[in-house]
Design an enzyme around this catalytic site. Sequence first.
Site, PDB file in Angstrom:
ATOM      1  N   GLY A 162      16.360  -5.559   1.501  1.00  0.00           N
ATOM      2  CA  GLY A 162      15.283  -4.563   1.536  1.00  0.00           C
ATOM      3  C   GLY A 162      15.618  -3.500   2.573  1.00  0.00           C
ATOM      4  N   GLU A 170      18.964 -11.716   6.596  1.00  0.00           N
ATOM      5  CA  GLU A 170      19.407 -13.097   6.386  1.00  0.00           C
ATOM      6  C   GLU A 170      20.333 -13.249   5.162  1.00  0.00           C
ATOM      7  OE1 GLU A 170      15.939 -14.989   4.752  1.00  0.00           O
ATOM      8  OE2 GLU A 170      17.190 -16.748   4.466  1.00  0.00           O
ATOM      9  N   ASP A 173      11.076  -8.030   8.800  1.00  0.00           N
ATOM     10  CA  ASP A 173      10.485  -9.368   8.941  1.00  0.00           C
ATOM     11  C   ASP A 173      10.755  -9.989  10.309  1.00  0.00           C
ATOM     12  OD1 ASP A 173       9.898  -8.937   6.293  1.00  0.00           O
ATOM     13  OD2 ASP A 173      11.442 -10.294   5.517  1.00  0.00           O
ATOM     14  N   ARG A 230     -18.484  -5.086   5.524  1.00  0.00           N
ATOM     15  CA  ARG A 230     -17.593  -5.864   4.653  1.00  0.00           C
ATOM     16  C   ARG A 230     -16.626  -6.746   5.435  1.00  0.00           C
ATOM     17  NH1 ARG A 230     -15.990  -0.966   0.546  1.00  0.00           N
ATOM     18  NH2 ARG A 230     -17.535  -1.442  -1.049  1.00  0.00           N
ATOM     19  N   GLU A 271       1.989 -12.156   3.789  1.00  0.00           N
ATOM     20  CA  GLU A 271       2.139 -12.365   2.336  1.00  0.00           C
ATOM     21  C   GLU A 271       2.541 -13.801   2.005  1.00  0.00           C
ATOM     22  OE1 GLU A 271       5.285  -9.804   0.950  1.00  0.00           O
ATOM     23  OE2 GLU A 271       6.729 -10.629   2.370  1.00  0.00           O
TER      24      GLU A 271
HETATM   25  O1  F6P Z   1      12.617  -8.746   3.570  1.00  0.00           O
HETATM   26  C1  F6P Z   1      11.918  -7.560   3.671  1.00  0.00           C
HETATM   27  C2  F6P Z   1      10.775  -7.525   2.712  1.00  0.00           C
HETATM   28  O2  F6P Z   1      10.098  -6.301   2.901  1.00  0.00           O
HETATM   29  C3  F6P Z   1       9.815  -8.711   2.782  1.00  0.00           C
HETATM   30  O3  F6P Z   1       8.900  -8.589   3.835  1.00  0.00           O
HETATM   31  C4  F6P Z   1       9.190  -8.668   1.418  1.00  0.00           C
HETATM   32  O4  F6P Z   1       8.746  -9.927   1.003  1.00  0.00           O
HETATM   33  C5  F6P Z   1      10.324  -8.226   0.555  1.00  0.00           C
HETATM   34  O5  F6P Z   1      11.241  -7.534   1.382  1.00  0.00           O
HETATM   35  C6  F6P Z   1       9.914  -7.316  -0.579  1.00  0.00           C
HETATM   36  O6  F6P Z   1      11.021  -7.084  -1.364  1.00  0.00           O
HETATM   37  P1  F6P Z   1      11.118  -6.010  -2.521  1.00  0.00           P
HETATM   38  O7  F6P Z   1      11.235  -4.671  -1.853  1.00  0.00           O
HETATM   39  O8  F6P Z   1      12.339  -6.384  -3.237  1.00  0.00           O
HETATM   40  O9  F6P Z   1       9.859  -6.110  -3.311  1.00  0.00           O
END
Ligand code: F6P
Length: 342
Positions: free
Chosen positions: A10, A103, A127, A162, A222
């Site tokens: 990412g 990673e 992350d 809310r 998430e």
């Molecule tokens: O590893 C970085 C990250 O932004 C995570 O926090 C997230 O789960 C993932 O990449 C989202 O990936 P993509 O951009 O492939 O949807």
Amino acid sequence: MRIGLLTGGGDCPGLNAVIRAVVRKGIGEYGDQMLGLRGGWRGAIEDTSEQLTIDSTRGILTRGGTILGTSRTNPFKHDGGPRLIRETLARHELDGLVAIGGEDTLGAANRLHAEGVNVIGVPKTIDNDLGATDVTFGFDTALQIATEAIDRLHSTAESHDRVLVAEVMGRTAGWIALHAGIAGGAHAILIPEVPFDIDEVCGLICHRREHGQRYSIVVTAEGALPKEGTMATAAGELDEFGHPRLGGIGQRLEQEIEQRTGYETRATVFGHIQRGGTPTAFDRVLATRFGLAAIDAAHAGKWGTMTALRSAEIELVELADAVAEVRLVPVAEYERYRVLFG
Ligand code: F6P
């Protein structure tokens, strides 16, 4: 020397700052030739590349994303991937690679190094879940964006009486959720490292109402999960590195909290906004320091290492140590903040 550069996984703010620093020092101080491989390991496999020069990397310091493009390509999931990468290196007479990634990208770099590919790693990810470094660049920017967004949720939540649930990224690590939640004054923070009890979360929300507070902010990672058997969740499809596509917990919490407490609840997913745009000053400086150290490491022949920030100093660590395990939030650290919830 002739050095190849790639950015994988990412994207995150600061990637261009690393590229610029590597190119500036490589060419300006060492007289190197620099080749950018497009789209992470895919570019190395398919040999899609472009020459990088001081001129072609001007003006990119403040730009988010990566001028080299990125992908989640895993060379070990592609037929002959490692061989094709070695052939690309040989074709361009590259002495080695600087791989900028998290990673997954660095895990592949570590395996390729074991197979004889010269590679230096640079740790990036919003992350903040890589081992052997105190922090990765990209995290500070994502944290800043998420905190500002939480600040904005307070006024609208209060106006409408809310519960607002903010879902942030972080995959299996709760760093963004914990730090943005603390900085943004959230009333409950849910992280993957500590399965949550939905009764407890609703209890915090109700307790606030009973004490005259008319709204609540819940920040959830998430990857946060309920304690087994307490709430249903859905699983997402897997990428080439075997990671599920996360997301959806915010919406589940919205339904569950509203149903259990009777208070109007809305979920907001911060999503890719956390990864886009210009890096903070901290990330620009850290990325630049990593880039300068990476090209020095290549010239020192320190292949198989990764640049790392340790107690404010840039050091080289073994790639293998950095990718041995994901760096999670220690449970004790999370528990320390519980007193602030509600
Ligand atoms: O590893 C970085 C990250 O932004 C995570 O926090 C997230 O789960 C993932 O990449 C989202 O990936 P993509 O951009 O492939 O949807």
